[in-house]
Design a protein around this motif. Structure first.
Motif, PDB file in Angstrom:
ATOM      1  N   ILE A   1       0.812  -1.211  -0.012  1.00  0.00           N
ATOM      2  CA  ILE A   1      -0.042   0.096   0.099  1.00  0.00           C
ATOM      3  C   ILE A   1       0.771   1.529  -0.113  1.00  0.00           C
ATOM      4  O   ILE A   1       0.611   2.134  -0.766  1.00  0.00           O
ATOM      5  CB  ILE A   1      -0.856  -0.067   1.364  1.00  0.00           C
ATOM      6  N   GLU A   2       2.021   1.417   0.975  1.00  0.00           N
ATOM      7  CA  GLU A   2       2.920   2.619   0.786  1.00  0.00           C
ATOM      8  C   GLU A   2       3.643   2.421  -0.501  1.00  0.00           C
ATOM      9  O   GLU A   2       3.578   3.759  -0.924  1.00  0.00           O
ATOM     10  CB  GLU A   2       3.910   2.316   1.992  1.00  0.00           C
TER      11      GLU A   2
ATOM     12  N   GLY B   1       2.411  12.028 -10.135  1.00  0.00           N
ATOM     13  CA  GLY B   1       1.725  13.294 -10.204  1.00  0.00           C
ATOM     14  C   GLY B   1       0.108  13.423  -9.930  1.00  0.00           C
ATOM     15  O   GLY B   1      -0.489  14.462 -10.206  1.00  0.00           O
ATOM     16  N   LYS B   2      -0.443  12.468  -9.269  1.00  0.00           N
ATOM     17  CA  LYS B   2      -2.044  12.295  -8.944  1.00  0.00           C
ATOM     18  C   LYS B   2      -2.299  13.304  -7.772  1.00  0.00           C
ATOM     19  O   LYS B   2      -1.327  13.628  -7.103  1.00  0.00           O
ATOM     20  CB  LYS B   2      -2.241  11.041  -8.558  1.00  0.00           C
ATOM     21  N   SER B   3      -3.340  14.002  -7.886  1.00  0.00           N
ATOM     22  CA  SER B   3      -3.723  14.893  -6.794  1.00  0.00           C
ATOM     23  C   SER B   3      -3.685  14.316  -5.604  1.00  0.00           C
ATOM     24  O   SER B   3      -3.956  12.977  -5.439  1.00  0.00           O
ATOM     25  CB  SER B   3      -4.988  15.567  -7.220  1.00  0.00           C
ATOM     26  N   THR B   4      -3.596  14.927  -4.320  1.00  0.00           N
ATOM     27  CA  THR B   4      -3.608  14.480  -3.016  1.00  0.00           C
ATOM     28  C   THR B   4      -5.185  13.954  -2.792  1.00  0.00           C
ATOM     29  O   THR B   4      -4.985  12.738  -2.367  1.00  0.00           O
ATOM     30  CB  THR B   4      -3.465  15.838  -1.963  1.00  0.00           C
ATOM     31  N   ASN B   5      -6.162  14.358  -3.137  1.00  0.00           N
ATOM     32  CA  ASN B   5      -7.413  13.862  -3.260  1.00  0.00           C
ATOM     33  C   ASN B   5      -7.413  12.344  -3.824  1.00  0.00           C
ATOM     34  O   ASN B   5      -8.164  11.285  -3.369  1.00  0.00           O
ATOM     35  CB  ASN B   5      -8.690  14.754  -3.802  1.00  0.00           C
ATOM     36  N   THR B   6      -6.797  12.232  -5.034  1.00  0.00           N
ATOM     37  CA  THR B   6      -7.008  11.002  -5.795  1.00  0.00           C
ATOM     38  C   THR B   6      -6.089   9.864  -5.085  1.00  0.00           C
ATOM     39  O   THR B   6      -6.589   8.836  -5.031  1.00  0.00           O
ATOM     40  CB  THR B   6      -6.308  11.158  -7.208  1.00  0.00           C
ATOM     41  N   VAL B   7      -4.960  10.435  -4.506  1.00  0.00           N
ATOM     42  CA  VAL B   7      -4.094   9.538  -3.715  1.00  0.00           C
ATOM     43  C   VAL B   7      -4.946   9.006  -2.591  1.00  0.00           C
ATOM     44  O   VAL B   7      -4.782   7.894  -2.402  1.00  0.00           O
ATOM     45  CB  VAL B   7      -2.661  10.332  -3.527  1.00  0.00           C
TER      46      VAL B   7
ATOM     47  N   GLY C   1      -7.431   4.604   0.124  1.00  0.00           N
ATOM     48  CA  GLY C   1      -8.633   4.156   1.009  1.00  0.00           C
ATOM     49  C   GLY C   1      -9.289   3.040   0.328  1.00  0.00           C
ATOM     50  O   GLY C   1      -9.701   2.060   0.927  1.00  0.00           O
ATOM     51  N   ASP C   2      -9.717   3.215  -0.989  1.00  0.00           N
ATOM     52  CA  ASP C   2     -10.320   2.019  -1.610  1.00  0.00           C
ATOM     53  C   ASP C   2      -9.560   0.788  -1.426  1.00  0.00           C
ATOM     54  O   ASP C   2     -10.235  -0.283  -1.297  1.00  0.00           O
ATOM     55  CB  ASP C   2     -10.643   2.437  -3.054  1.00  0.00           C
ATOM     56  N   ILE C   3      -8.100   0.770  -1.886  1.00  0.00           N
ATOM     57  CA  ILE C   3      -7.399  -0.412  -1.804  1.00  0.00           C
ATOM     58  C   ILE C   3      -7.257  -1.036  -0.330  1.00  0.00           C
ATOM     59  O   ILE C   3      -7.332  -2.078  -0.149  1.00  0.00           O
ATOM     60  CB  ILE C   3      -5.975  -0.063  -2.580  1.00  0.00           C
ATOM     61  N   THR C   4      -7.137  -0.073   0.739  1.00  0.00           N
ATOM     62  CA  THR C   4      -7.032  -0.639   2.172  1.00  0.00           C
ATOM     63  C   THR C   4      -8.358  -1.070   2.440  1.00  0.00           C
ATOM     64  O   THR C   4      -8.393  -2.294   2.986  1.00  0.00           O
ATOM     65  CB  THR C   4      -6.939   0.734   2.751  1.00  0.00           C
TER      66      THR C   4
ATOM     67  N   LYS D   1     -14.582   2.320  -6.921  1.00  0.00           N
ATOM     68  CA  LYS D   1     -13.825   1.360  -6.243  1.00  0.00           C
ATOM     69  C   LYS D   1     -13.094   0.563  -7.441  1.00  0.00           C
ATOM     70  O   LYS D   1     -11.907   0.080  -7.292  1.00  0.00           O
ATOM     71  CB  LYS D   1     -14.411   0.646  -5.119  1.00  0.00           C
ATOM     72  N   VAL D   2     -13.794  -0.041  -8.202  1.00  0.00           N
ATOM     73  CA  VAL D   2     -13.337  -0.788  -9.169  1.00  0.00           C
ATOM     74  C   VAL D   2     -12.226  -0.096 -10.015  1.00  0.00           C
ATOM     75  O   VAL D   2     -10.940  -0.755 -10.595  1.00  0.00           O
ATOM     76  CB  VAL D   2     -14.569  -1.349 -10.409  1.00  0.00           C
ATOM     77  N   ASN D   3     -12.255   1.259 -10.225  1.00  0.00           N
ATOM     78  CA  ASN D   3     -11.422   1.947 -10.951  1.00  0.00           C
ATOM     79  C   ASN D   3     -10.108   1.993 -10.287  1.00  0.00           C
ATOM     80  O   ASN D   3      -8.857   1.874 -10.491  1.00  0.00           O
ATOM     81  CB  ASN D   3     -11.739   3.447 -11.234  1.00  0.00           C
ATOM     82  N   SER D   4     -10.183   2.197  -8.838  1.00  0.00           N
ATOM     83  CA  SER D   4      -9.000   2.080  -8.166  1.00  0.00           C
ATOM     84  C   SER D   4      -8.259   0.794  -8.190  1.00  0.00           C
ATOM     85  O   SER D   4      -7.167   0.675  -7.912  1.00  0.00           O
ATOM     86  CB  SER D   4      -9.507   2.364  -6.503  1.00  0.00           C
ATOM     87  N   ILE D   5      -9.199  -0.414  -7.914  1.00  0.00           N
ATOM     88  CA  ILE D   5      -8.703  -1.678  -8.125  1.00  0.00           C
ATOM     89  C   ILE D   5      -7.791  -1.748  -9.449  1.00  0.00           C
ATOM     90  O   ILE D   5      -6.628  -2.443  -9.667  1.00  0.00           O
ATOM     91  CB  ILE D   5      -9.721  -2.589  -7.784  1.00  0.00           C
ATOM     92  N   GLN D   6      -8.445  -1.146 -10.526  1.00  0.00           N
ATOM     93  CA  GLN D   6      -7.699  -1.460 -11.720  1.00  0.00           C
ATOM     94  C   GLN D   6      -6.509  -0.618 -11.950  1.00  0.00           C
ATOM     95  O   GLN D   6      -5.350  -1.310 -12.197  1.00  0.00           O
ATOM     96  CB  GLN D   6      -8.743  -0.804 -12.777  1.00  0.00           C
ATOM     97  N   ALA D   7      -6.107   0.425 -11.122  1.00  0.00           N
ATOM     98  CA  ALA D   7      -5.012   1.257 -10.967  1.00  0.00           C
ATOM     99  C   ALA D   7      -3.834   0.364 -10.181  1.00  0.00           C
ATOM    100  O   ALA D   7      -2.843   0.455 -10.242  1.00  0.00           O
ATOM    101  CB  ALA D   7      -5.197   2.458 -10.241  1.00  0.00           C
TER     102      ALA D   7
END
Length: 122
Positions: free
Chosen positions: A5-6, A16-22, A27-30, A72-78
């Motif tokens: 996760i780290e 270069g992702k925004s703080t909110n995106t990160v 959070g989604d992956i956790t 959440k699916v998009n986060s898992i894809q990333a």
């Protein structure tokens, strides 16, 4: 040693992702990995298609909004793409066309329901 996760978080920041995106992705992956833990799965750096479909079904069964599930699916894809890039796994187990929840046209807004008295007045 940094946890996966780290490493993922560092990778998002370096991309270069925004703080909110990160924060959102991490959070989604956790939450996803915690779900796997409750199912008795020790995550070893390799995603399986079954994990993703099981988690998506869990979200649907617990009345998450389609937009939230798709995020959440998009986060898992990333995360999946990150795992491939770092050599943890070889294949992409996410198929957005199949894994995203379909939203019927017009259903994305609340529907106003009239009472019998309101219908009588109309």
């Amino acid at each position: 040693m940094m946890t996966i996760i780290e490493q993922f978080k560092t990778n998002l920041i370096e991309d270069g992702k925004s703080t909110n995106t990160v924060q959102s992705y991490v959070g989604d992956i956790t939450a996803f990995l915690k779900y796997l833990g409750t199912m008795g799965v020790g995550f070893d750096g390799v995603l399986k298609r079954f994990y993703v479909t099981s988690y998506k079904n869990y979200l649907v069964d617990n009345s998450y909004e389609p937009a939230t599930i798709n995020k959440k699916v998009n986060s898992i894809q990333a995360f999946n793409n990150f795992l491939i890039a770092k050599g943890y796994m070889q294949e992409n187990v996410i198929e957005l066309k199949r894994d995203r929840v379909k939203i019927s046209m017009g259903s994305e807004h609340q529907v106003e329901v009239y009472t019998d008295n309101q219908l009588e007045r109309i």
